[in-house]
Design a protein around this motif. Structure first.
Motif, PDB file in Angstrom:
ATOM      1  N   ARG A  40       5.680   6.005   6.697  1.00  0.00           N
ATOM      2  CA  ARG A  40       6.960   5.997   7.274  1.00  0.00           C
ATOM      3  C   ARG A  40       7.314   7.183   7.503  1.00  0.00           C
ATOM      4  NH1 ARG A  40       8.948   2.733   2.395  1.00  0.00           N
ATOM      5  NH2 ARG A  40       7.621   4.084   1.461  1.00  0.00           N
ATOM      6  N   PRO A  59       3.115   4.303  11.092  1.00  0.00           N
ATOM      7  CA  PRO A  59       2.144   3.115  10.997  1.00  0.00           C
ATOM      8  C   PRO A  59       1.776   2.525  12.203  1.00  0.00           C
ATOM      9  CG  PRO A  59       3.475   2.908   8.996  1.00  0.00           C
ATOM     10  CD  PRO A  59       4.030   3.889   9.876  1.00  0.00           C
ATOM     11  N   GLN A  78       3.009  -5.022   2.223  1.00  0.00           N
ATOM     12  CA  GLN A  78       1.945  -5.339   3.038  1.00  0.00           C
ATOM     13  C   GLN A  78       2.427  -6.621   3.958  1.00  0.00           C
ATOM     14  OE1 GLN A  78      -1.970  -5.781   1.415  1.00  0.00           O
ATOM     15  NE2 GLN A  78      -1.576  -3.683   0.325  1.00  0.00           N
TER      16      GLN A  78
HETATM   17  P1  NAD Z   1       0.687   3.630  -4.399  1.00  0.00           P
HETATM   18  O1  NAD Z   1       1.951   2.790  -4.848  1.00  0.00           O
HETATM   19  O2  NAD Z   1      -0.061   4.663  -5.340  1.00  0.00           O
HETATM   20  O3  NAD Z   1       0.885   4.172  -2.756  1.00  0.00           O
HETATM   21  C1  NAD Z   1       1.616   3.343  -1.985  1.00  0.00           C
HETATM   22  C2  NAD Z   1       1.604   4.520  -0.669  1.00  0.00           C
HETATM   23  O4  NAD Z   1       2.069   3.483   0.334  1.00  0.00           O
HETATM   24  C3  NAD Z   1       2.391   5.498  -0.677  1.00  0.00           C
HETATM   25  O5  NAD Z   1       1.889   6.580   0.061  1.00  0.00           O
HETATM   26  C4  NAD Z   1       3.776   4.922  -0.044  1.00  0.00           C
HETATM   27  O6  NAD Z   1       4.633   5.954   0.283  1.00  0.00           O
HETATM   28  C5  NAD Z   1       3.197   4.025   0.989  1.00  0.00           C
HETATM   29  N1  NAD Z   1       4.060   3.011   1.445  1.00  0.00           N
HETATM   30  C6  NAD Z   1       4.958   2.278   0.765  1.00  0.00           C
HETATM   31  N2  NAD Z   1       5.733   1.529   1.729  1.00  0.00           N
HETATM   32  C7  NAD Z   1       5.329   1.714   2.850  1.00  0.00           C
HETATM   33  C8  NAD Z   1       5.601   1.132   3.929  1.00  0.00           C
HETATM   34  N3  NAD Z   1       6.409   0.050   3.946  1.00  0.00           N
HETATM   35  N4  NAD Z   1       4.941   1.727   5.363  1.00  0.00           N
HETATM   36  C9  NAD Z   1       3.829   2.651   5.003  1.00  0.00           C
HETATM   37  N5  NAD Z   1       3.712   3.149   3.854  1.00  0.00           N
HETATM   38  C10 NAD Z   1       4.444   2.665   2.744  1.00  0.00           C
HETATM   39  O7  NAD Z   1      -0.418   2.312  -3.931  1.00  0.00           O
HETATM   40  P2  NAD Z   1      -2.002   1.987  -4.612  1.00  0.00           P
HETATM   41  O8  NAD Z   1      -1.926   1.894  -5.987  1.00  0.00           O
HETATM   42  O9  NAD Z   1      -2.814   3.062  -4.199  1.00  0.00           O
HETATM   43  O10 NAD Z   1      -2.251   0.351  -4.081  1.00  0.00           O
HETATM   44  C11 NAD Z   1      -2.671   0.619  -2.642  1.00  0.00           C
HETATM   45  C12 NAD Z   1      -3.578  -0.841  -2.653  1.00  0.00           C
HETATM   46  O11 NAD Z   1      -4.727  -0.490  -3.488  1.00  0.00           O
HETATM   47  C13 NAD Z   1      -2.988  -2.061  -3.129  1.00  0.00           C
HETATM   48  O12 NAD Z   1      -3.255  -3.210  -2.355  1.00  0.00           O
HETATM   49  C14 NAD Z   1      -3.631  -1.987  -4.699  1.00  0.00           C
HETATM   50  O13 NAD Z   1      -3.600  -3.313  -5.062  1.00  0.00           O
HETATM   51  C15 NAD Z   1      -4.866  -1.434  -4.325  1.00  0.00           C
HETATM   52  N6  NAD Z   1      -5.844  -1.104  -5.529  1.00  0.00           N
HETATM   53  C16 NAD Z   1      -5.067  -0.109  -6.451  1.00  0.00           C
HETATM   54  C17 NAD Z   1      -5.594   0.325  -7.254  1.00  0.00           C
HETATM   55  C18 NAD Z   1      -5.311   1.590  -8.099  1.00  0.00           C
HETATM   56  O14 NAD Z   1      -5.739   1.947  -9.057  1.00  0.00           O
HETATM   57  N7  NAD Z   1      -4.176   1.925  -7.933  1.00  0.00           N
HETATM   58  C19 NAD Z   1      -6.985   0.133  -7.649  1.00  0.00           C
HETATM   59  C20 NAD Z   1      -7.720  -0.776  -6.848  1.00  0.00           C
HETATM   60  C21 NAD Z   1      -6.965  -1.258  -5.759  1.00  0.00           C
END
Ligand code: NAD
Ligand code: MG
Length: 336
Positions: A40, A59, A78
Motif C-alpha cells: 500500500r 499490489p 489476504q
Molecule cells: P508481517 O506482519 O511481518 O508483515 C506483513 C506485511 O504486509 C507488512 O509489510 C505490511 O505493511 C504488509 N501489509 C499489511 N496489510 C497489507 C495490505 N492490505 N496490502 C499490502 N500489504 C499489506 O507478516 P509475516 O509475519 O511476514 O507473515 C506473512 C506470511 O508469512 C503469513 O502468511 C504468515 O503466516 C507467514 N509466515 C510467517 C512466519 C514468521 O516467522 N513471521 C513464518 C512462516 C510463515
C-alpha cells in the motif's frame, strides 16, 4: 544458482514487506531473480522496501505482469487482497505462492483454476531466513503444491525455495492441510498458548503459596529460556545432560502429574477444532467483528502480575536492553 533456477526469467511480485516478505525479497534478488515489491502506498514498510533498493508498486500493479506472486501479508488481510488486487490482475498460468496455507486450506481464498497454487513455508522467522542466507546457508522449508495449472508448479516451488536459501538446508514436502493444521496446533497447544499458560499457572501457584513474585518470575519464566535453548540445540537428551540429577528425577515424577492424560485429551480436542474448521470459523468471525475478544484477552495477559514483576526485573538485565526495541517491532508471530 539462478542460471539453473526455473524462475530465472520470471518476474516475482512479493506482496508484503514484513518479517517474511523482506527476507524473501532480499534473498530472491541476491539469487539473481527479478523482484518487485507490492505494498500500500506509504504504508508502514513502503519506504523500507524503497530504501532497500526495490521497485515498489501498489499490489495490483505489482501483480500485473508477474509470473509468481508471493502473498506475504498478514493472513487475515489476504482474502480481501486476493479479491481486490490479485485475482483481477494475475496472468493465466502464473503461480500464487503462500508461506502459510490457512486461507487456501480453509476456503477463505479460492484461487482461479488457471493458476498454480503453491506453498513455501520457512521454519524460522524472517530475520533468520535472511541472516542464514547471507552466511551462505539457509533455513529448512516446507513446500507443497495445491493446484498445478501450468504443469510446472513443482519446479516453480522448488525454484522459489532455492531462491530464498531453503534448498541449501532442507526441503520437506507437505500439503496445505498438513502445514496449516500442524502450524495452528503447535502455536496453540504448545508454543504460544501452552507455554504461556504453563508459565503463568506456575507463577500463580508459587505466589499464592506466599513466595516472592520476583523469585517466582525467575524460576518459571526467566529460566525457561535455558531449557528451551537446550531443547533447540540437542533435544531432550541435551537438556537432561545439563540439569542436575535432582532436576531430572523431579522431571520424571512430576512432569507427567502436571501435563497428564487429561491435558493430552484436551490437546486432541484443540486439534479436532482445528481440523473440522471450528477454529478458523471462530477466528475469521472474531477478526470481522473487530477483535473484541482478542483485545480483551490480550489486555488480560498484559496486565497479569507476572508482567508487572517481569518488566521490573528485566530492567535490571542490561544484556536484554539492546534487543528490547527490536523485539517489540518484530513480534514473534509464531515460532512454528
Ligand atoms: P508481517 O506482519 O511481518 O508483515 C506483513 C506485511 O504486509 C507488512 O509489510 C505490511 O505493511 C504488509 N501489509 C499489511 N496489510 C497489507 C495490505 N492490505 N496490502 C499490502 N500489504 C499489506 O507478516 P509475516 O509475519 O511476514 O507473515 C506473512 C506470511 O508469512 C503469513 O502468511 C504468515 O503466516 C507467514 N509466515 C510467517 C512466519 C514468521 O516467522 N513471521 C513464518 C512462516 C510463515
Ligand atoms: Mg495465554
Amino acid at each position: 544458482m539462478s542460471s539453473h533456477n526455473p524462475l530465472a526469467s520470471s518476474r516475482i511480485a512479493v506482496l508484503g514487506y514484513g518479517s517474511q516478505g523482506r527476507a524473501h525479497a532480499l534473498n530472491l534478488r541476491d539469487s539473481g531473480l527479478d523482484v518487485v515489491v507490492g505494498l500500500r502506498p506509504n504504508g508502514p514498510t513502503w519506504h523500507k522496501a524503497r530504501a532497500d533498493g526495490f521497485k515498489v508498486a501498489e499490489p495490483a500493479e505489482a501483480v500485473k505482469g508477474a509470473d509468481l506472486v508471493a502473498v506475504l501479508t498478514p493472513d487475515m488481510v489476504q482474502p480481501a487482497l486476493y479479491r481486490d488486487a490479485i485475482e483481477p490482475n494475475l496472468k493465466p498460468g502464473a503461480a500464487l505462492l503462500f508461506a502459510h496455507g490457512f486461507n487456501v486450506h480453509f476456503g477463505q481464498i479460492v484461487p482461479r483454476a488457471d493458476v498454480d497454487v503453491i506453498l513455501v513455508a520457512p521454519k524460522g522467522p524472517g530475520a533468520l531466513v535472511r541472516s542464514e542466507y547471507e552466511r551462505g546457508r539457509g533455513v529448512p522449508c516446507l513446500w507443497a503444491v495445491h493446484q498445478d495449472a501450468s504443469g510446472h508448479a513443482e519446479a516453480k516451488t522448488k525454484g522459489y525455495a532455492d531462491g530464498i536459501g531453503g534448498g541449501r538446508a532442507l526441503l520437506i514436502r507437505t500439503d496445505f492441510k498438513e502445514e496449516t493444521e500442524t502450524d495452528l496446533f503447535g502455536e496453540q497447544a504448545v508454543l504460544c498458548g501452552g507455554a504461556s499458560e504453563l508459565v503463568t499457572k506456575g507463577f500463580e501457584t508459587l505466589v499464592e503459596a506466599g513466595y516472592q513474585p520476583e523469585i517466582a518470575y525467575y524460576e518459571v519464566m526467566h529460566e525457561l529460556k535455558l531449557i528451551v535453548d537446550l531443547f533447540y540445540e540437542g533435544g531432550l537428551a541435551r537438556m537432561l545432560q545439563f540439569v542436575s540429577e535432582t532436576a531430572q528425577y523431579g522431571d520424571y515424577v512430576s512432569g507427567p502429574r502436571v501435563v497428564d492424560a487429561g491435558v493430552k485429551a484436551r490437546m486432541k480436542e484443540v486439534l479436532a477444532d482445528i481440523q473440522d474448521g471450528t477454529f478458523a470459523r471462530n477466528w475469521t468471525a472474531e477478526y470481522a467483528a473487530g477483535l473484541p475478544n482478542y483485545k480483551r484477552l490480550k489486555q488480560a495477559d498484559l496486565e497479569h502480575p507476572i508482567e508487572v514483576v517481569g518488566a521490573k526485573l528485566r530492567a535490571r538485565m542490561p544484556w536484554l536492553q539492546p534487543n528490547t526495541a527490536a523485539a517489540a517491532v518484530a513480534p514473534l508471530k509464531k515460532a512454528g
